[in-house]
Design a protein around this motif. Structure first.
Motif, PDB file in Angstrom:
ATOM      1  N   GLN A 402       0.864  -1.176   0.000  1.00  0.00           N
ATOM      2  CA  GLN A 402       0.000   0.000   0.000  1.00  0.00           C
ATOM      3  C   GLN A 402       0.899   1.224   0.000  1.00  0.00           C
ATOM      4  O   GLN A 402       1.780   1.361   0.856  1.00  0.00           O
ATOM      5  CB  GLN A 402      -0.887   0.017   1.249  1.00  0.00           C
ATOM      6  CG  GLN A 402      -1.792   1.227   1.349  1.00  0.00           C
ATOM      7  CD  GLN A 402      -3.002   1.124   0.428  1.00  0.00           C
ATOM      8  OE1 GLN A 402      -3.729   0.139   0.442  1.00  0.00           O
ATOM      9  NE2 GLN A 402      -3.195   2.147  -0.387  1.00  0.00           N
ATOM     10  N   VAL A 403       0.696   2.114  -0.974  1.00  0.00           N
ATOM     11  CA  VAL A 403       1.487   3.335  -1.001  1.00  0.00           C
ATOM     12  C   VAL A 403       1.062   4.242   0.153  1.00  0.00           C
ATOM     13  O   VAL A 403      -0.122   4.328   0.497  1.00  0.00           O
ATOM     14  CB  VAL A 403       1.355   4.048  -2.367  1.00  0.00           C
ATOM     15  CG1 VAL A 403      -0.068   4.525  -2.606  1.00  0.00           C
ATOM     16  CG2 VAL A 403       2.335   5.214  -2.467  1.00  0.00           C
ATOM     17  N   ALA A 404       2.027   4.879   0.793  1.00  0.00           N
ATOM     18  CA  ALA A 404       1.725   5.752   1.928  1.00  0.00           C
ATOM     19  C   ALA A 404       0.893   6.943   1.481  1.00  0.00           C
ATOM     20  O   ALA A 404       1.048   7.459   0.366  1.00  0.00           O
ATOM     21  CB  ALA A 404       3.027   6.233   2.574  1.00  0.00           C
ATOM     22  N   ALA A 405       0.042   7.411   2.374  1.00  0.00           N
ATOM     23  CA  ALA A 405      -0.883   8.498   2.034  1.00  0.00           C
ATOM     24  C   ALA A 405      -0.169   9.823   1.775  1.00  0.00           C
ATOM     25  O   ALA A 405      -0.731  10.708   1.132  1.00  0.00           O
ATOM     26  CB  ALA A 405      -1.904   8.670   3.160  1.00  0.00           C
ATOM     27  N   VAL A 445       4.579   1.409  -7.773  1.00  0.00           N
ATOM     28  CA  VAL A 445       4.082   2.205  -6.661  1.00  0.00           C
ATOM     29  C   VAL A 445       2.651   2.658  -6.938  1.00  0.00           C
ATOM     30  O   VAL A 445       1.779   2.605  -6.054  1.00  0.00           O
ATOM     31  CB  VAL A 445       5.005   3.415  -6.412  1.00  0.00           C
ATOM     32  CG1 VAL A 445       4.387   4.362  -5.382  1.00  0.00           C
ATOM     33  CG2 VAL A 445       6.380   2.950  -5.957  1.00  0.00           C
ATOM     34  N   GLY A 446       2.393   3.086  -8.162  1.00  0.00           N
ATOM     35  CA  GLY A 446       1.053   3.542  -8.507  1.00  0.00           C
ATOM     36  C   GLY A 446       0.004   2.453  -8.377  1.00  0.00           C
ATOM     37  O   GLY A 446      -1.167   2.739  -8.086  1.00  0.00           O
ATOM     38  N   GLY A 487       9.399   4.245   4.330  1.00  0.00           N
ATOM     39  CA  GLY A 487       8.016   4.549   4.668  1.00  0.00           C
ATOM     40  C   GLY A 487       7.154   5.020   3.508  1.00  0.00           C
ATOM     41  O   GLY A 487       6.029   5.465   3.726  1.00  0.00           O
ATOM     42  N   GLN A 488       7.664   4.908   2.285  1.00  0.00           N
ATOM     43  CA  GLN A 488       6.849   5.311   1.140  1.00  0.00           C
ATOM     44  C   GLN A 488       5.910   4.189   0.692  1.00  0.00           C
ATOM     45  O   GLN A 488       4.896   4.447   0.050  1.00  0.00           O
ATOM     46  CB  GLN A 488       7.767   5.765   0.000  1.00  0.00           C
ATOM     47  CG  GLN A 488       8.452   7.092   0.320  1.00  0.00           C
ATOM     48  CD  GLN A 488       9.723   7.317  -0.454  1.00  0.00           C
ATOM     49  OE1 GLN A 488      10.734   6.675  -0.200  1.00  0.00           O
ATOM     50  NE2 GLN A 488       9.681   8.231  -1.396  1.00  0.00           N
ATOM     51  N   LEU A 489       6.271   2.970   1.016  1.00  0.00           N
ATOM     52  CA  LEU A 489       5.378   1.813   0.861  1.00  0.00           C
ATOM     53  C   LEU A 489       5.229   1.131   2.208  1.00  0.00           C
ATOM     54  O   LEU A 489       6.099   1.243   3.074  1.00  0.00           O
ATOM     55  CB  LEU A 489       5.955   0.806  -0.149  1.00  0.00           C
ATOM     56  CG  LEU A 489       5.879   1.132  -1.636  1.00  0.00           C
ATOM     57  CD1 LEU A 489       6.569   0.016  -2.440  1.00  0.00           C
ATOM     58  CD2 LEU A 489       4.448   1.320  -2.104  1.00  0.00           C
TER      59      LEU A 489
END
Length: 497
Positions: A402-405, A445-446, A487-489
């Motif tokens: 899940q990609v971080a918000a 990532v998308g 922390g980006q994913l």
């Protein structure tokens, strides 16, 4: 210093109420902001107009360092009394006026609670140059280290080089029992008084050099803002206890880092601030790497200064003014020392260590960082490192991401071009990283929306790009691991088939 009147003093400070918010209300926004820049003139003008208002009296006394009528101070400290305040060592009487013997300044702790920090009076109160045993109050370095502390914890924690006690107080408020050490008797006394004023128990304050007071003890967490300033070893150069550990170059920093492992419990962590030298052709970060053998290390160089700028910084920090003979002599001593030892630059940053981890990460992160959520980000990164250590390639392929918000994507196109020349992932929180990526990683990532496993996504992307799936997997897996650590994913679910 008699601590007996400390609780009565805390009662008076709270009754005023001597808080940041109350002081700001009396001074106004602009004058209050000037206080943070060590300029008391605007605040003093506003406070003098308040007469015997308790907040104004206490601020003039303990923040600005003014001589204040004894009758006004006696009214503001009605529970303590002037004699009690003298026994506590916080003020001295001079006829009909009273002066502070030290600074007591309002402080808002990270949990939002109001409190007070005891330190020496400084340039804000017109004191310069500083005394050699000066005890520093809350500054930028202290606030940074507070932001690096775990959000909560249990067990024993060590504040190595406690100074005014800020870090010890924060660790105690977060659940640890605390041992606070300092080579300075004065700092130890101020920390004890601060603990009493803030009603904090289980803070054991000890005097001694570095780890000597805890030679056979281990801790769940160690925090330190040690006296790391690189200072010429010359009799003509003042040795301020709060910043100078008495070693040549960055030897004190090396001593602290190499000694830490013996004092950490299994799985224990440490967070430190420090400086290190580029010397004899070896970059400072590489020298720090040599200090961290056998323990998990994440070292971040936040700033890098040339010798001239570094010397100017610390000469002025001691209260010396440019253009004066004393300033020029000290600056010359610093530059002579750097030249003699082959120092070409100085790194300034953060050192984090974890006993039992294999992490070895040494990087430069110069961009501005929001300290508010930093503790949660650092805690999550260390936990992710632990998870990644047990996650082989097959398990990674089966994991759902899940990609971080707070992550956004920026695409830069040359005028008229259909395809972007640069694709960036931008992190809004954490360490505010900006990462240039290729179309394959951007696509992964998308598509990381908590639905399909990594392996399935890579296979689909390989088909779209018409590249070999195995080769693409080998290329993307380590970069996915990096995005997880930063922390980006995040892993959104357990492995799926």
């Amino acid at each position: 210093m008699d601590l007996t009147p400390a609780r009565a003093l805390a009662t008076d400070l709270a009754a005023a109420p001597f808080t940041d918010a109350a002081l700001k209300a009396r001074c106004g926004d602009a004058a209050f902001a000037a206080l943070t820049r060590a300029d008391a003139v605007p605040a003093r003008r506003m406070l003098e107009r308040r007469g015997d208002d308790p907040v104004a009296v206490l601020a003039r006394l303990f923040v600005c360092g003014d001589a204040v009528p004894a009758a006004s101070v006696a009214a503001a400290l009605s529970s303590t009394g002037l004699e009690g305040a003298e026994r506590a060592g916080v003020l001295v009487r001079d006829g009909e006026t009273v002066r502070a013997a030290l600074a007591i300044r309002p402080h808002v702790f990270s949990d939002g609670a109001d409190g007070w920090i005891v330190s020496d009076l400084d340039e804000l109160a017109g004191v310069f140059p500083l005394r050699p045993d000066h005890v520093l109050g809350v500054g930028g370095a202290g606030r940074t280290l507070v932001a690096m502390l775990p959000e909560s914890g249990t067990g024993a924690a060590l504040d190595l080089g406690c100074g005014c006690g800020l870090i010890a107080f924060e660790l105690r408020r977060r659940g640890f029992s605390v041992v606070a050490t300092d080579i300075s008797e004065r700092a130890a006394a101020f920390t004890r008084l601060g603990a009493e004023l803030n009603g904090l128990d289980r803070i054991d304050v000890r005097v001694g050099d570095l780890f000597a007071p805890v030679h056979d003890e281990r801790f769940a967490f160690i925090a330190s803002n040690p006296p790391f300033v690189i200072t010429p070893r010359s009799a003509d150069v003042p040795a301020y206890e709060y910043r100078d550990g008495g070693r040549a170059g960055d030897a004190l920093m090396a001593d602290v880092v190499t000694s830490l492992r013996a004092h950490l419990e299994s799985g224990g962590r440490a967070a430190l601030l420090g400086n290190w030298e580029d010397r004899d052709g070896l970059a400072g970060l590489d020298r720090v790497r040599s200090w961290t053998q056998g323990i998990g290390a994440w070292v971040i160089e936040r700033e890098h200064l040339d010798p001239v700028r570094y010397a100017e910084l610390w000469v002025r920090d001691g209260g010396m003014r440019p253009g004066t003979p004393a300033h020029d002599a000290l600056l010359t001593a610093w530059l002579d020392d750097f030249e003699a030892r082959g120092v070409t630059g100085i790194g300034m940053g953060w050192v984090q260590l974890t006993e039992g981890s294999a992490l070895a990460r040494f990087e430069r992160v110069a961009q501005a960082v929001d300290h508010g959520p930093l503790a949660a980000h650092l805690d999550a990164a260390w936990e992710t490192d632990r998870v990644l250590a047990g996650l082989d390639d097959d398990a990674l392929d089966a994991a759902v991401m899940q990609v971080a918000a707070d992550v956004t994507e920026a695409r830069h196109h040359l005028p008229g071009a259909e395809s972007p020349s640069v694709i960036e992932l931008r992190q809004g929180g954490g360490l505010a990283r900006v990462l240039e990526v290729d179309p394959a990683l951007a696509a992964l990532v998308g598509a990381s929306d908590g639905d399909l496993p990594v392996g399935v996504l890579i296979g689909a992307i390989a088909g779209l790009l018409e590249v070999d799936a195995d080769a693409l997997s080998d290329d993307l897996r380590p970069r996915v691991r990096e995005l997880l650590f930063t922390g980006q994913l995040a892993i959104a679910d357990g492995p799926r088939g």
